[in-house]
Design an enzyme around this catalytic site. Structure first.
Site, short mmCIF file in Angstrom:
data_model
loop_
_atom_site.label_atom_id
_atom_site.label_comp_id
_atom_site.label_asym_id
_atom_site.label_seq_id
_atom_site.Cartn_x
_atom_site.Cartn_y
_atom_site.Cartn_z
N ARG A 87 -7.30 1.93 -10.59
CA ARG A 87 -6.22 2.16 -11.55
C ARG A 87 -4.88 1.77 -10.93
NH1 ARG A 87 -6.86 8.19 -13.56
NH2 ARG A 87 -4.92 7.67 -14.69
N CYS A 145 0.45 10.88 -10.07
CA CYS A 145 -0.94 10.61 -10.46
C CYS A 145 -0.94 10.12 -11.90
CB CYS A 145 -1.81 11.85 -10.27
SG CYS A 145 -1.29 13.27 -11.27
#
Length: 281
Positions: A179, A238
């Site tokens: 990601r 995050c």
């Protein structure tokens, strides 16, 4: 070096299940991208550690901003904890499945608002069950208590503060490397792939080994191997502020105190907005 101020063992908790000074909180939460989301409250009702109450992160967060589970005000947090029967003076033991996905977020909220003694169960529920320790079904509730909440220090940074910190402060990202590099899609629709420029990839999954928090020296080596200077300030990030708290937890366990959390995280920064630069390499 030990983690005695951050974790407790399953054996310790088994001996203190009925202590009036210990509060046990089941913090299990479904991970983003799982469809349909796992109903962990239903799983809690089926089986949980005896005397544990269930707390989903969203239920104690500010969900009015358009961003997921943001930090509430001290007054809102105090009201939530008091209603649940949690006092800031008690020893509070948190657990998730054992992967440090969600328990550290609740640890971070509690410690940020001044709770005196907060621990995460090492190995989580998975270790507890694997060892054949007892479980309980149904809803456990506590008598309302008093939680005095006061933000100990500034622990949250905004997108603008992150932008102003680029190139000056270490920013570490708890998402997966795929990601981070935009090689895997974001689980939340409408977000760009990539990462905050200059940030470091420190997947939260690197903090555990065989379902347990790594030993101190191994944890220190992990952060350093991934480029983190433990002597300099850190901003954790995050996908939505949950696993960023796992990095904060690991750093705090190593004695690193100059740590702030970017609460909006990629849910905000990765939104379709040209104000926030993005890197993909």
């Amino acid at each position: 070096m030990t983690f005695s101020t951050h974790t407790v063992s399953t054996d310790w908790l088994a001996k203190n299940l009925n202590s009036p000074d210990v509060v046990i909180i089941d913090c299990r939460k479904s991970k983003p991208g799982i469809t349909p989301p796992i109903d962990f409250h239903a799983k809690y009702l089926e089986a949980h550690i005896p005397n544990a109450i269930y707390v989903e992160v969203d239920s104690i967060s500010d969900c009015s901003t358009g961003l997921p589970h943001m930090m509430p005000t001290a007054e809102e947090f105090a009201a939530s904890m008091s209603r649940l029967g949690v006092a800031d003076t008690q020893t509070i033991v948190l657990y998730d499945e054992g992967d440090l996905f969600s328990a550290p977020r609740v640890w971070w909220m509690l410690t940020s608002f001044g709770a005196k003694s907060v621990r995460v169960l090492d190995g989580g529920l998975n270790a507890w069950v694997a060892e054949g320790k007892p479980t309980q079904s149904g809803e456990h509730t506590r008598v309302p208590s008093t939680f005095n909440a006061k933000l100990v220090r500034p622990v949250v940074v905004s997108a603008q503060q992150v932008k102003e910190s680029l190139g000056k402060v270490q920013i570490i990202d708890a998402r997966s490397l795929a990601r981070f590099k935009a090689e895997a899609p974001e689980p939340r629709p409408g977000l760009h792939g990539g990462h905050i420029p200059g940030s470091l990839s420190v997947p939260f999954t690197e903090l555990t080994q065989d379902g347990h928090l790594k030993a101190p020296q191994a944890l220190k080596a992990t952060f350093e191997k991934l480029g983190v200077d433990l002597n300099k300030p850190v901003i954790t990030s995050c996908g939505s502020g949950v696993t960023a708290a796992a990095l904060a937890f690991g750093l705090d366990a190593l004695g690193v105190k100059d740590v702030a959390l970017y609460d909006g995280s990629w849910a905000e920064w990765g939104d379709v907005n040209e104000d926030f630069p993005i890197e993909t390499h």
